[in-house]
Design an enzyme around this catalytic site. Structure first.
Site, short mmCIF file in Angstrom:
data_model
loop_
_atom_site.label_atom_id
_atom_site.label_comp_id
_atom_site.label_asym_id
_atom_site.label_seq_id
_atom_site.Cartn_x
_atom_site.Cartn_y
_atom_site.Cartn_z
N LYS A 22 0.84 -1.21 0.00
CA LYS A 22 0.00 0.00 0.00
C LYS A 22 0.87 1.25 0.00
CE LYS A 22 -1.70 1.63 4.00
NZ LYS A 22 -1.41 3.03 4.34
N ASN A 23 1.87 1.31 0.91
CA ASN A 23 2.61 2.55 1.07
C ASN A 23 3.60 2.82 -0.06
OD1 ASN A 23 1.09 3.06 3.28
ND2 ASN A 23 2.63 2.42 4.78
N ARG A 94 -4.52 10.42 3.64
CA ARG A 94 -3.36 11.16 4.14
C ARG A 94 -2.32 11.37 3.06
NH1 ARG A 94 -1.50 13.78 7.65
NH2 ARG A 94 0.72 14.09 7.75
N CYS A 118 -5.72 8.41 9.18
CA CYS A 118 -5.80 7.89 10.54
C CYS A 118 -5.28 8.92 11.55
CB CYS A 118 -4.91 6.66 10.67
SG CYS A 118 -5.51 5.28 9.76
N ARG A 123 0.24 15.28 12.94
CA ARG A 123 0.95 14.83 11.73
C ARG A 123 1.38 16.05 10.93
NH1 ARG A 123 -1.61 9.21 9.69
NH2 ARG A 123 0.44 9.02 8.73
N PRO A 124 2.43 16.71 11.44
CA PRO A 124 2.91 17.93 10.78
C PRO A 124 3.52 17.64 9.41
CG PRO A 124 4.46 17.21 12.45
CD PRO A 124 3.27 16.30 12.57
N ILE A 125 3.64 18.68 8.60
CA ILE A 125 4.35 18.49 7.32
C ILE A 125 5.47 19.52 7.17
CG2 ILE A 125 2.34 17.46 6.16
CD1 ILE A 125 1.98 20.13 4.65
N ASP A 126 6.00 19.96 8.32
CA ASP A 126 7.07 20.98 8.29
C ASP A 126 8.30 20.52 7.51
OD1 ASP A 126 7.11 19.23 10.70
OD2 ASP A 126 9.08 20.13 10.95
N GLN A 127 8.63 19.24 7.57
CA GLN A 127 9.81 18.76 6.84
C GLN A 127 9.56 18.70 5.33
OE1 GLN A 127 12.85 18.15 8.56
NE2 GLN A 127 11.53 19.25 10.00
N ASP A 307 4.00 0.37 12.17
CA ASP A 307 2.74 -0.13 11.60
C ASP A 307 2.47 -1.59 11.96
OD1 ASP A 307 3.07 1.78 8.51
OD2 ASP A 307 2.47 2.34 10.54
N ARG A 399 -9.03 0.22 4.06
CA ARG A 399 -8.10 1.18 3.45
C ARG A 399 -6.80 0.50 3.06
NH1 ARG A 399 -6.83 6.06 7.10
NH2 ARG A 399 -5.44 6.37 5.34
#
Ligand code: EPZ
Length: 431
Positions: A22-23, A94, A118, A123-127, A307, A399
């Site tokens: 999936k990922n 996501r 989920c 769940r930041p996205i600063d990077q 996971d 999912r």
């Protein structure tokens, strides 16, 4: 609303074939718009809802998606015309934020609504944003809902990730592979799906080296072309079946896997007294008697995967002795323990540490899936428990687990999906 009904207590026995990862799929599908050509993607878990949301988003921006068979699609992105991915596309997925990197790489522009997915904690996205800005993009986030990225052309740059982030590594790779010059990602994620994405992009003509190490070098290229690519097997789905075999005292051959990707899971299963035999593309897991205890600390790959933490905790809930599980990636990944407690598990959680005092057996009960992997843990618990377990909110499980009822039923699991007309009515079986 749909539920799973499980009658537990039967050891799982037989053979199961694992689907594509999936990922990896969620990174490779958006990557296909980086070329003005046709990409054929094989070994894709086509029927999981995350992949379906991704394909919907592709069509939304003008790509043509053709189903070739039950695990192969063709993406024709020659007529992709829009750089906007709206909220109704991203709210359930996501990984929709990968379209920022892919659209930046294609158009130099992206307007993508912030993702859902989920709830595992902040769940930041600063990077991600740090990487895009170092490549020359201007990023603005409108009241935390939309990310607007503009660039007058992207230029390769050295990028050090403050946190080992799968998502940021993926997004930077997508944007950098057509940037002018060389990008070096330091402290990069090393998961199998990062390597798979790099192999896919290189099949399209990109120049990416070092994926799978903590330093990835990307030399931008002018153009990318279509390709045919087969996705790696799903490390986490495989691990889920390995743990299910052990937790039910069964004996299962898990096929279409890369044993190297499963090393941390196999090692921990052996520590708990399971037998794990490795073949070229399969592993066999069996457990005789009660599992022993062990400690787990989730880490970025090649450490024990976060996971797999909920699933493994079910095995430890049945183990002889007390185990300590520390979750170092997510701040809110122990919610499932409340559901396990309803089945008789004895677990105390303190922040990001869970103390699991093994019990002889679990008892079936009505529970819910709090998220994708928590839902997988509930299936394992239901199969290992005595009596009947009902799992609600199984949309989460759909999912990321393809044909989950068939796969568990084919190895002796008594599990079925039912549709409830409404809470008070008779349960109508949907088979
Ligand atoms: C990916 O999520 C996976 N999802 C998750 O799997 C997995 O749990 C996670 O990687 C870790 O392996 C997909 O691949 C679609 P991260 P992602 O960025 O990319 C912090 C599943 O069950 N961080 O590696 O969102 C973050 O808060 C799902 O299949 C920042 O601080 O995870 C976390 O603590 C659940 N800033 C840590 O890094 C950032 O900009 C790792 O997150 C990004 C992340």
């Amino acid at each position: 609303m749909e539920k799973f009904i499980i009658n537990g207590g039967t050891p799982l026995n037989g053979e199961v074939t694992i689907s594509g990862a999936k990922n990896a799929a969620l990174a490779i599908i958006p990557a296909s718009i980086l070329c003005r050509d046709v990409c054929r993607i094989e070994n894709l878990p086509v029927s999981i809802s995350d992949v379906n949301y991704m394909m919907k988003a592709l069509r939304h921006i003008g790509a043509e998606v053709k189903f070739i068979n039950e695990s192969t699609i063709e993406v024709d992105s020659r007529h992709v015309s829009s750089y906007v991915i709206s909220h109704d596309m991203t709210r359930y997925l996501r990984a929709s934020y990968y379209f920022i990197g892919a659209l930046l790489g294609r158009f130099g522009r992206a307007r993508v609504a912030m993702p859902g997915g989920c709830y595992l904690g902040p769940r930041p996205i600063d990077q991600h944003i740090k990487g895009f800005e170092l490549l020359g993009a201007k990023i603005s986030v409108e009241d935390n809902a939309i990310v607007e990225a503009n660039s007058g052309g992207l230029f390769g740059a050295p990028i050090y990730l403050d946190v080992v982030s799968v998502g940021a590594t993926v997004n930077i790779m997508l944007a950098a592979c057509r940037a002018e010059g060389q990008t070096i990602i330091e402290n990069a994620a090393k998961e199998p799906h990062i390597v798979d994405l790099a192999n896919f992009l290189n099949s399209m003509g990109a120049d990416i080296r070092g994926a799978g190490t903590d330093t990835i070098k990307i030399r931008g290229v002018e153009n990318l072309h279509g390709c045919t690519y087969s996705i790696i097997p799903d490390q986490i789905e495989a691990g889920t079946f390995m743990v299910a075999a052990a937790a039910t005292g069964g004996d299962v051959l898990i096929k279409n896997v890369i044993p190297k990707h499963l090393e941390s899971i196999s090692t921990k299963l052996i520590e708990c007294g399971a037998e794990v035999e490795e073949y070229d593309e399969a592993v066999k897991v069996s457990m005789k008697g009660r599992p022993g205890r062990c400690n787990i600390k989730t880490m970025p790959h090649p450490g024990f995967p976060t996971d797999m933490q909920p699933q493994f905790a079910v095995l430890l809930a049945l183990a002889e002795g007390t185990s300590i599980v520390s979750e170092s990636i997510w701040s809110n990944r122990f919610r499932y323990t409340e559901q396990l407690a309803r089945m008789g598990a004895n677990i105390t959680v303190d922040g990001q540490i869970a103390m699991i005092h093994g019990v002889e057996s679990l008892k079936g009960a009505p529970v819910r899936a709090d998220d994708l992997r928590a839902g997988a843990a509930m299936i394992i618990a239901g199969l290992a428990a005595s009596g009947t377990t009902e799992i609600e909110d199984i949309l989460y499980i759909d999912r990321g687990y393809e044909h989950v009822v068939e796969k568990f039923s084919n190895i002796g699991g008594d599990i079925r999906r039912v549709t409830c007309k409404d809470p008070d009515s008779e349960i109508e079986s949907a088979g």
